[in-house]
Design a protein around this motif. Structure first.
Motif, PDB file in Angstrom:
ATOM      1  N   PRO A 141      -8.763  35.841 -47.832  1.00  0.00           N
ATOM      2  CA  PRO A 141      -9.999  36.497 -48.268  1.00  0.00           C
ATOM      3  C   PRO A 141     -10.696  37.197 -47.111  1.00  0.00           C
ATOM      4  N   LYS A 157     -13.765  37.002 -46.315  1.00  0.00           N
ATOM      5  CA  LYS A 157     -14.637  36.034 -45.652  1.00  0.00           C
ATOM      6  C   LYS A 157     -13.974  34.665 -45.673  1.00  0.00           C
ATOM      7  N   ASP A 194     -14.709  32.074 -48.254  1.00  0.00           N
ATOM      8  CA  ASP A 194     -14.237  32.223 -49.634  1.00  0.00           C
ATOM      9  C   ASP A 194     -12.875  31.571 -49.882  1.00  0.00           C
ATOM     10  N   ASP A 195     -12.275  30.960 -48.840  1.00  0.00           N
ATOM     11  CA  ASP A 195     -10.970  30.321 -49.013  1.00  0.00           C
ATOM     12  C   ASP A 195     -10.987  29.313 -50.157  1.00  0.00           C
ATOM     13  N   ARG A 223     -13.187  28.911 -52.600  1.00  0.00           N
ATOM     14  CA  ARG A 223     -13.521  29.516 -53.893  1.00  0.00           C
ATOM     15  C   ARG A 223     -12.299  30.196 -54.501  1.00  0.00           C
ATOM     16  N   LEU A 224     -11.561  30.937 -53.679  1.00  0.00           N
ATOM     17  CA  LEU A 224     -10.370  31.615 -54.187  1.00  0.00           C
ATOM     18  C   LEU A 224      -9.352  30.592 -54.701  1.00  0.00           C
ATOM     19  N   ASP A 228     -10.380  29.159 -58.044  1.00  0.00           N
ATOM     20  CA  ASP A 228     -10.125  30.120 -59.119  1.00  0.00           C
ATOM     21  C   ASP A 228      -8.638  30.198 -59.429  1.00  0.00           C
ATOM     22  N   GLY A 270      -6.478  38.768 -51.266  1.00  0.00           N
ATOM     23  CA  GLY A 270      -7.452  38.737 -50.177  1.00  0.00           C
ATOM     24  C   GLY A 270      -7.533  40.076 -49.467  1.00  0.00           C
ATOM     25  N   TYR A 292     -10.805  39.413 -53.153  1.00  0.00           N
ATOM     26  CA  TYR A 292     -11.717  38.490 -52.472  1.00  0.00           C
ATOM     27  C   TYR A 292     -11.926  38.937 -51.025  1.00  0.00           C
TER      28      TYR A 292
END
Length: 389
Positions: free
Chosen positions: A231, A233, A236-237, A239-240, A243, A347, A389
């Motif tokens: 990702p 950011k 965001d690891d 969060r990705l 998901d 990403g 992301y």
């Protein structure tokens, strides 16, 4: 019952023609999948235009829920009239399979659909109607998982006429060979390739007519999810991965840094395999994931195989490559033969590891590869979504 379809088609252009006079369209509605095969009269540019117009008209009207009477009348009044034969039509076959399991098949002047169930040929009760002076064959029935349907243009039953066979390949011969292919493989892609290759061989690689087969298998939804690239950011690891892992279907991670992110977020060890080749780096293993590969090189290899199939560049060497044990071949097989819906989790970070190996690497390489993969998969009749992301 909630069914989906695995669909693949192959076309052979008439010898010395650059354009095919047959056209296949795959359409999706909220409650059904639609396969349209239109065969324009004649060959070359004129036939291509007729088939394209016919498939677009039929597709648009079916999506709007218009009855077949309206569609046929619209075709008759829209398509140009041949000055020699004084007729204006493109023959067509339309197969609509609803997620509920109900099905509707309508045919006009194309060879009849081949239907295989439980590895046996099945005859569908037909209803013949006359619309605008044209006889239409209409069928309503229910499907089951693993049912197989083959729509085809008339070039299939002319294969070999005057060359290897006196009167061409009959519908019965085509049906028997289809049955043999279905008994050997469940993949619509391989069945379409085998049928098309048989026709090409009978034509001695010089098709005397445009020849198209469209193979539809009734299956349950087959979802594949691919996570590639870190990702933008670091935050965001997690969060990705949440998901990604929340999605139904098979999970594939492509990329060295990406696989380390997956292992860290899942708190699981990663082990390496010894299945690499000169072209494709080795795969890895992470518990809970179906396939873990290197990134751009592996995805590029898989994309090239998918593109070859999409453009009809298939032969013994193609299937030997597709059946390979490396990560690129495994990914291509998964996407070609075990996927109806593809979800891409991409990403957007510039990966320092890629820069270290290749200073010319840019995020646009991965982005372009993902876009090309999406276009090819959609051309193969798959549904594709991308989340960045």
């Amino acid at each position: 019952m909630n069914v989906s379809i695995d669909v693949a088609w192959k076309s052979l252009n008439k010898h010395d023609e650059e354009l095919c006079g047959d056209k296949v369209e795959i359409l999706k509605t909220e409650d059904s999948d639609i396969v349209i095969l239109a065969d324009g009269m004649g060959s070359g540019v004129k036939a291509n235009i007729l088939a394209t117009m016919a498939s677009k008209i039929l597709g648009t009207m079916f999506l709007k829920g218009e009855p077949i009477e309206e569609a046929v009348e619209t075709l008759a009044s829209t398509l140009p009239v041949c000055k020699v034969r004084n007729v204006s039509y493109s023959t067509f076959s339309i197969l609509q399979i609803f997620h509920s399991g109900d099905a509707y098949l309508v045919e006009f002047d194309n060879p009849g659909c081949i239907f295989v169930r439980n590895k046996q040929l099945v005859k569908i009760p037909e209803n013949i109607r006359e619309i605008s002076g044209r006889k239409i064959r209409e069928y309503r029935f229910s499907v089951q998982p693993d049912d197989c349907f083959v729509l085809m243009s008339d070039g299939t039953i002319y294969a070999g006429v005057g060359e290897l066979l006196n009167f061409g390949w009959t519908w019965e011969s085509m049906a028997e060979y289809t049955l043999k292919c279905v008994r050997e493989t469940k993949s619509a892609a391989r069945i379409a390739a085998l049928l098309s290759q048989a026709c090409d061989d009978l034509y001695q690689q010089r098709p005397g007519d445009d020849t198209t087969v469209a193979v539809t298998r009734v299956i349950e939804r087959q979802i594949v999810n691919i996570f590639t690239g870190p990702p933008e950011k670091k935050a965001d690891d997690e969060r990705l991965m949440r998901d990604f892992m929340r999605m139904d279907g098979k999970k594939v991670v492509c990329g060295g840094t990406t696989s380390h992110i997956a292992a860290a977020c899942l708190k699981r060890d990663m082990t390496n395999n010894d299945d690499g080749t000169k072209e494709v780096p080795p795969t890895s293993n992470i518990r809970g994931l179906d396939l873990v590969t290197e990134g751009v090189l592996t995805m590029s290899y898989a994309y090239k195989l998918l593109k070859r199939f999409d453009t009809g560049d298939i032969d013994g060497d193609f299937f030997e490559a597709l059946d390979g044990g490396n990560g690129g071949a495994r990914l291509a097989r998964l996407l070609l033969e075990e996927c109806t819906e593809l979800n891409l989790f991409v990403g957007k970070a510039n990966n320092q590891a890629n820069y270290d190996e290749n200073p010319m690497f840019d995020i646009s390489i991965r982005k372009n590869l993902v876009i090309q993969l999406k276009a090819t998969m959609e051309s193969l009749g798959k549904q594709v979504t991308i989340q960045y992301y």
